[in-house]
Each structure stands twice: as structure tokens, then as C-alpha cells.
Design a protein around this motif. Sequence first.
Motif, short mmCIF file in Angstrom:
data_model
loop_
_atom_site.label_atom_id
_atom_site.label_comp_id
_atom_site.label_asym_id
_atom_site.label_seq_id
_atom_site.Cartn_x
_atom_site.Cartn_y
_atom_site.Cartn_z
N VAL A 14 131.08 78.67 43.04
CA VAL A 14 131.18 77.42 42.29
C VAL A 14 130.08 76.47 42.78
N VAL A 15 129.34 75.89 41.81
CA VAL A 15 128.29 74.93 42.16
C VAL A 15 128.91 73.56 42.31
N HIS A 16 128.77 73.00 43.51
CA HIS A 16 129.32 71.69 43.86
C HIS A 16 128.14 70.75 44.07
N GLU A 17 128.39 69.45 44.06
CA GLU A 17 127.31 68.48 44.27
C GLU A 17 126.62 68.66 45.61
N LYS A 18 127.31 69.28 46.58
CA LYS A 18 126.71 69.52 47.89
C LYS A 18 126.08 70.91 48.00
N GLY A 19 126.22 71.72 46.97
CA GLY A 19 125.64 73.05 47.02
C GLY A 19 126.56 74.08 46.39
N LEU A 20 126.35 75.33 46.77
CA LEU A 20 127.11 76.44 46.22
C LEU A 20 128.18 76.89 47.19
N LEU A 21 129.43 76.88 46.73
CA LEU A 21 130.51 77.49 47.48
C LEU A 21 130.49 78.96 47.10
N ASN A 48 121.82 84.11 43.39
CA ASN A 48 123.18 84.03 43.91
C ASN A 48 124.19 83.41 42.95
N HIS A 49 123.76 83.19 41.70
CA HIS A 49 124.67 82.56 40.74
C HIS A 49 124.36 83.07 39.33
N VAL A 50 125.37 83.58 38.64
CA VAL A 50 125.19 84.11 37.28
C VAL A 50 126.31 83.58 36.39
N LEU A 51 125.91 82.98 35.28
CA LEU A 51 126.84 82.47 34.27
C LEU A 51 126.79 83.42 33.07
N ILE A 52 127.96 83.94 32.67
CA ILE A 52 128.04 84.87 31.55
C ILE A 52 128.78 84.19 30.40
N TYR A 70 119.75 73.84 41.12
CA TYR A 70 119.14 75.16 40.99
C TYR A 70 117.65 75.14 41.34
N TYR A 71 117.17 76.25 41.90
CA TYR A 71 115.73 76.45 42.07
C TYR A 71 115.11 76.52 40.68
N PRO A 72 113.92 75.92 40.47
CA PRO A 72 113.37 75.77 39.11
C PRO A 72 112.81 77.04 38.48
N VAL A 73 113.60 78.09 38.50
CA VAL A 73 113.30 79.33 37.77
C VAL A 73 114.63 79.85 37.25
N VAL A 74 114.68 80.29 35.99
CA VAL A 74 115.90 80.86 35.44
C VAL A 74 115.56 82.14 34.69
N ALA A 75 116.41 83.16 34.82
CA ALA A 75 116.25 84.42 34.12
C ALA A 75 117.46 84.62 33.22
N CYS A 217 120.85 83.85 35.06
CA CYS A 217 120.74 84.15 36.50
C CYS A 217 119.90 83.07 37.19
N ARG A 218 120.49 82.46 38.21
CA ARG A 218 119.80 81.37 38.89
C ARG A 218 120.02 81.45 40.40
N LEU A 219 119.24 80.65 41.09
CA LEU A 219 119.32 80.58 42.55
C LEU A 219 119.68 79.17 42.96
N VAL A 220 120.79 79.04 43.69
CA VAL A 220 121.18 77.75 44.29
C VAL A 220 120.71 77.78 45.75
N LEU A 221 119.86 76.83 46.10
CA LEU A 221 119.24 76.85 47.43
C LEU A 221 120.21 76.45 48.54
N LYS A 222 121.05 75.46 48.26
CA LYS A 222 122.00 75.01 49.28
C LYS A 222 123.30 75.82 49.14
N VAL A 223 123.59 76.63 50.13
CA VAL A 223 124.76 77.50 50.08
C VAL A 223 125.70 77.14 51.22
N HIS A 224 126.97 77.04 50.91
CA HIS A 224 127.99 76.73 51.91
C HIS A 224 129.11 77.77 51.82
N LYS A 225 129.50 78.28 52.93
CA LYS A 225 130.62 79.21 52.94
C LYS A 225 131.94 78.47 52.74
#
Length: 230
Positions: A14-21, A48-52, A70-75, A217-225
Amino acid sequence: MDRIPIFLTLTGGVVHEKGLLSQDLPPWLAKITERICEESGLFPSAINHVLINEYLPNQGIMPHQDGPAYYPVVAILSLGSPVVMDFTPHSRLNSCKSTVMESVVDKTSDVKAAEIEGNDGQDKHQPFSVLLMPRSLLIFKDDAYSGKKYKYDNSVLMTTDYLHGIEDNAVHRLDKVVNVIEALSALSGSTSSEAEVIRSEDSKTVNRTMSRISLTCRLVLKVHKNLFKF
């Protein structure tokens, strides 16, 4: 009509304002995203993040831009029906340019203002579209994804972001499609059911007769466990 596509699943967390859980991608999807990363060379680390989502034949999504997390590239991997994705310059391009022009006239000579206005044709960002065929992969970045700011005498001259969206219509026109020849040539190896959704090339339209599944398909740079501590 509801412009929001049917949400199927979200993988990676889940993408949160502080990053990706974060959560691990399923193995079948991780294999796909690894190949995209390796062959494109555009992502600094693993996706690390895919929306279907599922788009019905007459369904689209309003012009938008993805959030700053998100990092400024999307596939975007497309399955099912072909669809036309439209790229539209952000409305603030014109307002930003008008503001800067007024500022330049106020604090510099009319000659400098004329020079900027003379370069207007070089700075314009025109709308364009891309035809997404079944099993195609679209990757966009930089100006098409996130904005860049140019300065003139310490004033912001232009921002170059585009909004991307899909029209709510079962028939999509190909007038502004930049890859129409390449996309339609791919039909030579398509199945009959896929070929039926394309009208004759002279008609310049795509008839959407089935649903489309998109994997964004995207990349969230800030990742939190664990974003929340109890």
C-alpha cells in the motif's frame, strides 16, 4: 458514466504518504517485472508496485498524472482489447508561460520578451496519442511523466508534464496516434479474435469489443516494512 476502471488487485503493498508499506510481489508477476527492469534499463531498482485494472469496452479514465511517491518511470502492460491512450499537456503550461511573459516584459526589455515569444513554436507541447495493442508494453518517463522546470532570469519559464488518460468510448480514433503503422502491423501475428477489434486502416478507428486488462508497474523509492508502530 463512471470513468474509474474496475479495480482488480494491487500488489507490492500500500502506498502511504510516507512511502510504501511493502509486500512481496507474487512469483508470476515478479518474473514479469524483473524482465521489464532488465530489458528496459530504466528503473534504478526492482519494480515493487503493480496496479491491475480492468477497462470495459466503453470505459476510460480521466486525464491524470501519477503521484509524487513514484520514481518517474512507468511501464504499462496491456492485455485484451486495444485502446488509445491520450497524452495532453498540463493546463499550467500556458498559465506558467503567460505569467513569465508578463514578468519578463515588466523587468526586462521588449526585445527579450520578443525573443521568448519568437521561440514559442519550439516550446509548445502538442497533444498526442499511443495505440496500445494486446500484449504490448508502454514505458514513458521524463516529460511525459513528471514535470521539469526551465528558468529565465530566475523565473520559471515552462513546465513540461503531460497528463495521460483514456477516452470513455467504445470507438477510439487514430488521428493523433503516433505509432499507428507499427501497432497495426502487429496484427499479422494476432489471433482472429484480436484482429476483429480493428476496423479497416482507412477508417482510422479502433473498435473496442472486449475488456482490457492493464498492469501498471512502478517503483516506490521510499519503502517501509512497518509504517505504524504499536
